[in-house]
Design a protein around this motif. Structure first.
Motif, mmCIF file in Angstrom:
data_model
loop_
_atom_site.group_PDB
_atom_site.id
_atom_site.type_symbol
_atom_site.label_atom_id
_atom_site.label_comp_id
_atom_site.label_asym_id
_atom_site.label_seq_id
_atom_site.Cartn_x
_atom_site.Cartn_y
_atom_site.Cartn_z
ATOM 1 N N VAL A 129 -33.848 6.434 -1.318
ATOM 2 C CA VAL A 129 -35.192 6.993 -1.418
ATOM 3 C C VAL A 129 -35.086 8.511 -1.392
ATOM 4 C CG1 VAL A 129 -37.506 7.057 -0.409
ATOM 5 C CG2 VAL A 129 -36.112 4.979 -0.216
ATOM 6 N N VAL A 130 -35.679 9.152 -2.383
ATOM 7 C CA VAL A 130 -35.529 10.590 -2.563
ATOM 8 C C VAL A 130 -36.896 11.238 -2.762
ATOM 9 C CG1 VAL A 130 -34.469 12.408 -3.964
ATOM 10 C CG2 VAL A 130 -33.289 10.232 -3.659
ATOM 11 N N SER A 131 -37.073 12.396 -2.191
ATOM 12 C CA SER A 131 -38.266 13.188 -2.473
ATOM 13 C C SER A 131 -38.005 14.031 -3.716
ATOM 14 C CB SER A 131 -38.598 14.111 -1.299
ATOM 15 O OG SER A 131 -39.606 15.023 -1.670
ATOM 16 N N GLY A 132 -38.951 13.967 -4.663
ATOM 17 C CA GLY A 132 -38.795 14.728 -5.893
ATOM 18 C C GLY A 132 -39.732 15.910 -5.994
ATOM 19 N N HIS A 133 -40.239 16.379 -4.849
ATOM 20 C CA HIS A 133 -41.213 17.476 -4.905
ATOM 21 C C HIS A 133 -40.563 18.813 -5.246
ATOM 22 C CE1 HIS A 133 -39.638 18.169 -0.872
ATOM 23 N NE2 HIS A 133 -40.267 19.326 -0.826
ATOM 24 N N VAL A 134 -39.227 18.878 -5.083
ATOM 25 C CA VAL A 134 -38.483 20.081 -5.472
ATOM 26 C C VAL A 134 -37.553 19.701 -6.621
ATOM 27 C CG1 VAL A 134 -36.844 21.841 -4.738
ATOM 28 C CG2 VAL A 134 -38.593 21.031 -3.146
ATOM 29 N N PRO A 135 -37.580 20.378 -7.762
ATOM 30 C CA PRO A 135 -36.767 19.981 -8.919
ATOM 31 C C PRO A 135 -35.292 20.293 -8.723
ATOM 32 C CG PRO A 135 -37.898 22.045 -9.374
ATOM 33 C CD PRO A 135 -38.436 21.561 -8.054
ATOM 34 N N PRO A 136 -34.428 19.616 -9.454
ATOM 35 C CA PRO A 136 -32.995 19.940 -9.413
ATOM 36 C C PRO A 136 -32.775 21.402 -9.804
ATOM 37 C CG PRO A 136 -33.366 17.865 -10.546
ATOM 38 C CD PRO A 136 -34.706 18.471 -10.343
ATOM 39 N N GLY A 137 -31.823 22.022 -9.149
ATOM 40 C CA GLY A 137 -31.529 23.425 -9.442
ATOM 41 C C GLY A 137 -32.324 24.398 -8.610
ATOM 42 N N ASP A 138 -33.385 23.951 -7.959
ATOM 43 C CA ASP A 138 -34.175 24.827 -7.090
ATOM 44 C C ASP A 138 -33.382 25.115 -5.823
ATOM 45 O OD1 ASP A 138 -36.182 25.621 -4.992
ATOM 46 O OD2 ASP A 138 -37.581 25.312 -6.662
ATOM 47 N N SER A 147 -25.988 15.057 -8.451
ATOM 48 C CA SER A 147 -24.764 14.557 -9.083
ATOM 49 C C SER A 147 -24.261 13.313 -8.362
ATOM 50 C CB SER A 147 -23.683 15.642 -9.087
ATOM 51 O OG SER A 147 -23.316 16.001 -7.756
ATOM 52 N N ALA A 148 -24.360 13.291 -7.039
ATOM 53 C CA ALA A 148 -23.938 12.111 -6.278
ATOM 54 C C ALA A 148 -24.863 10.923 -6.570
ATOM 55 C CB ALA A 148 -23.931 12.416 -4.788
ATOM 56 N N LEU A 149 -26.161 11.188 -6.677
ATOM 57 C CA LEU A 149 -27.103 10.113 -6.975
ATOM 58 C C LEU A 149 -26.837 9.519 -8.355
ATOM 59 C CD1 LEU A 149 -30.477 11.525 -5.590
ATOM 60 C CD2 LEU A 149 -29.019 9.766 -4.591
ATOM 61 N N ALA A 150 -26.463 10.358 -9.301
ATOM 62 C CA ALA A 150 -26.195 9.864 -10.654
ATOM 63 C C ALA A 150 -25.001 8.921 -10.676
ATOM 64 C CB ALA A 150 -25.948 11.047 -11.590
ATOM 65 N N ARG A 151 -24.071 9.092 -9.754
ATOM 66 C CA ARG A 151 -22.883 8.242 -9.731
ATOM 67 C C ARG A 151 -23.118 6.902 -9.052
ATOM 68 N NH1 ARG A 151 -20.602 13.295 -8.430
ATOM 69 N NH2 ARG A 151 -20.444 12.700 -6.222
ATOM 70 N N ALA A 206 -31.287 15.884 -15.107
ATOM 71 C CA ALA A 206 -30.175 16.100 -14.180
ATOM 72 C C ALA A 206 -29.352 14.831 -14.014
ATOM 73 C CB ALA A 206 -30.715 16.569 -12.830
ATOM 74 N N LEU A 207 -30.018 13.680 -13.891
ATOM 75 C CA LEU A 207 -29.290 12.426 -13.749
ATOM 76 C C LEU A 207 -28.474 12.113 -15.002
ATOM 77 C CD1 LEU A 207 -32.062 10.290 -11.994
ATOM 78 C CD2 LEU A 207 -29.983 11.225 -10.942
ATOM 79 N N LEU A 208 -29.046 12.384 -16.174
ATOM 80 C CA LEU A 208 -28.320 12.171 -17.423
ATOM 81 C C LEU A 208 -27.116 13.103 -17.532
ATOM 82 C CD1 LEU A 208 -31.376 11.827 -19.849
ATOM 83 C CD2 LEU A 208 -29.766 10.009 -19.242
ATOM 84 N N ALA A 209 -27.315 14.355 -17.138
ATOM 85 C CA ALA A 209 -26.238 15.342 -17.227
ATOM 86 C C ALA A 209 -25.059 14.975 -16.340
ATOM 87 C CB ALA A 209 -26.768 16.723 -16.864
ATOM 88 N N HIS A 210 -25.358 14.248 -15.252
ATOM 89 C CA HIS A 210 -24.292 13.887 -14.316
ATOM 90 C C HIS A 210 -23.785 12.463 -14.543
ATOM 91 C CE1 HIS A 210 -24.394 17.549 -11.982
ATOM 92 N NE2 HIS A 210 -25.711 17.473 -11.888
ATOM 93 N N GLY A 211 -24.148 11.860 -15.686
ATOM 94 C CA GLY A 211 -23.510 10.617 -16.076
ATOM 95 C C GLY A 211 -24.308 9.341 -15.969
ATOM 96 N N ARG A 212 -25.550 9.414 -15.525
ATOM 97 C CA ARG A 212 -26.342 8.181 -15.476
ATOM 98 C C ARG A 212 -26.671 7.772 -16.912
ATOM 99 N NH1 ARG A 212 -28.192 5.596 -10.396
ATOM 100 N NH2 ARG A 212 -29.467 3.861 -11.111
ATOM 101 N N PRO A 213 -26.519 6.494 -17.270
ATOM 102 C CA PRO A 213 -26.752 6.071 -18.663
ATOM 103 C C PRO A 213 -28.176 6.344 -19.130
ATOM 104 C CG PRO A 213 -25.529 4.395 -17.470
ATOM 105 C CD PRO A 213 -25.974 5.402 -16.454
ATOM 106 N N ALA A 214 -28.313 6.737 -20.381
ATOM 107 C CA ALA A 214 -29.615 7.084 -20.929
ATOM 108 C C ALA A 214 -30.556 5.892 -20.998
ATOM 109 C CB ALA A 214 -29.451 7.684 -22.327
ATOM 110 N N ASP A 215 -30.004 4.656 -21.112
ATOM 111 C CA ASP A 215 -30.857 3.487 -21.227
ATOM 112 C C ASP A 215 -31.197 2.855 -19.877
ATOM 113 O OD1 ASP A 215 -28.373 2.518 -20.613
ATOM 114 O OD2 ASP A 215 -28.312 1.004 -22.215
ATOM 115 N N THR A 216 -30.920 3.567 -18.791
ATOM 116 C CA THR A 216 -31.272 3.067 -17.465
ATOM 117 C C THR A 216 -32.784 2.843 -17.379
ATOM 118 O OG1 THR A 216 -29.442 4.287 -16.453
ATOM 119 C CG2 THR A 216 -31.207 3.527 -14.984
#
Length: 436
Positions: free
Chosen positions: A308-317, A325-329, A349-359
């Motif tokens: 469970v993750v809070s997404g109120h702050v975007p990646p890179g902030d 990157s750990a979540l993507a793996r 961010a998830l795609l950039a770190h390897g999560r499949p695009a068709d997820t």
């Protein structure tokens, strides 16, 4: 001759010998209450159900692994004849009568000297319902229904009863659940009914506020995403002031107080002021909202974990504490709260770190409410789909293969939003304040 009514009485069995003859389902139902009363229980039965055997092996009572025999009720205060053999039950009842021991007989209530009432408990009150005299005994199911109605009314505050002890001033941090008023806990609803002041979030179960007595003060602690909001400092101050004035205060939150609900911040502030705090957990929207539309966050052979993750702050902030990157793996399910505004950046961010695009991705807006709707997508299309469909807070976003497991699963990137889930209905209410 008309039947005389039973005389109700409460037995104090702590440390006293109670004999239960028979190890079947009747014993399985009666033993926990006897043990909770502190009775010194002796069970006489050659065989038992697995649950009863486990209790015996744990040392909760003495098990005589044999058939009943005359003399087993010696020094007993209370007995239960619960075998499936009427002759054995009759013999137990006869010995009980001879020894002046109150005895319940499971197969023939009229031959017993005591009846087991339909019993329930709520906050220190025991409710016991017996059939009245003057006619045939009522169906046990009817007695249980009366008991359940009384216990439920005491539990949720809809049945008013004088309090036997003075009300203790303080603050209860109550998790209201995902929004549907029926999904608040029994304890939460009871405390709400007893409150002098309720400090309510916008996305708590607001329908319950209409049930409060007129004297209860309701303080709006709404936090509108990217809009008007009551400052956390002002909320803390209101809680402190009312509690110090001797009032019973409920801080009614959506979801669970400690799941992105700032509950600990409030608890720490109150503790620093010497104010008693009660925490009542709530059903978190992170699991309940997906479930409401048929999405399990875990499923055998599909996902052995969920995050469970809070997404109120975007990646890179610079403020972000999330390791994207750990979540993507991870292979499990990702549940995101407060992520509507940033879903496009998060997906990238998830795609950039390897999560499949068709997820598969599901966005559930206003879950458990009458206005609930589900929008399905893939990780590659999530940002675009959210914009096209006008997905807005509050919403829970689920990423992972579990999205396609349930019977209500929508297409991976269909042209339209999926229909509202099965939990939606005319009596539903707003969702938890963590689903933004």
């Amino acid at each position: 001759m008309p039947e005389t009514p039973a005389y109700p009485v409460g037995l104090r069995l702590a440390g006293r010998r109670v004999v239960v003859v028979g190890g079947g389902t009747v014993a399985q139902r009666r033993l926990p209450a006897l043990l909770a009363a502190g009775a010194d229980v002796v069970l006489v039965a050659p065989v038992t159900t697995p649950a009863v055997e486990a209790m015996a092996e744990a040392g909760e009572f003495t098990w005589e692994r044999r058939a009943y025999q005359e003399g087993d009720l010696e020094a007993a205060w209370y007995a239960i004849a619960a075998t499936d053999e009427p002759a054995v039950n009759a013999a137990v009842t006869a010995e009980a009568e001879a020894r002046r021991v109150w005895c319940v007989r499971s197969d023939d209530a009229e031959a017993a000297t005591a009846w087991t009432p339909a019993t329930g408990r709520s906050e220190g009150v025991t409710v016991a319902v017996l059939s009245g005299g003057g006619g045939p005994r009522r169906d046990p199911r009817a007695l249980a229904a009366v008991r359940d109605a009384i216990v439920a009314g005491l539990g949720d505050g809809t049945l008013s009863a004088p309090r036997g002890r003075p009300r203790t001033p303080g603050v209860a941090l109550v998790g209201g659940g995902p929004g549907d008023p029926d999904l608040i806990t029994v304890r939460g609803r009871r405390l709400l009914a007893e409150a002098d002041v309720v400090v309510a979030d916008r996305l708590g179960p607001r329908d319950l506020l209409d049930e409060l007595p007129p004297h209860v003060e309701v303080i709006d602690a709404a936090k509108i995403p990217y809009g008007r909001a009551m400052a956390q400092e002002a909320i803390n101050q209101a809680l402190v002031e009312h509690a110090k004035a001797g009032r019973s205060v409920v801080r009614l939150k959506g979801g669970d107080p400690f799941v992105f609900g700032r509950g600990m911040e409030e608890a720490q502030q109150l503790a620093a002021e010497g104010i008693e705090v009660t925490v009542v957990p709530g059903i978190s929207s992170s699991v309940s909202v997906p479930a409401a539309v048929g999405i399990p966050v875990t499923h055998r052979g599909v996902a052995h974990e969920f995050t469970v993750v809070s997404g109120h702050v975007p990646p890179g902030d610079a403020r972000s504490l999330v390791d994207w990157s750990a979540l993507a793996r991870l292979r499990g399910t990702l549940v995101m709260l407060m992520a509507v505004e940033n879903i496009g950046a998060i997906a990238e961010a998830l795609l950039a770190h390897g999560r499949p695009a068709d997820t598969p991705v599901a966005m559930i807006q206003e879950g458990t409410m009458a206005t609930e709707r589900r929008v399905d997508a893939t990780l590659a299309t999530a940002g675009e789909r959210a914009r096209e469909q006008g997905v807005r807070p509050p919403a829970v976003i689920v990423v992972g293969d579990v999205v396609t497991v349930g019977p209500a699963a929508g297409p991976g990137a269909g042209p339209a939003a999926a229909p509202a889930g099965p939990a939606a209905g005319p009596d539903a209410a707003p969702a938890a304040d963590t689903r933004q």
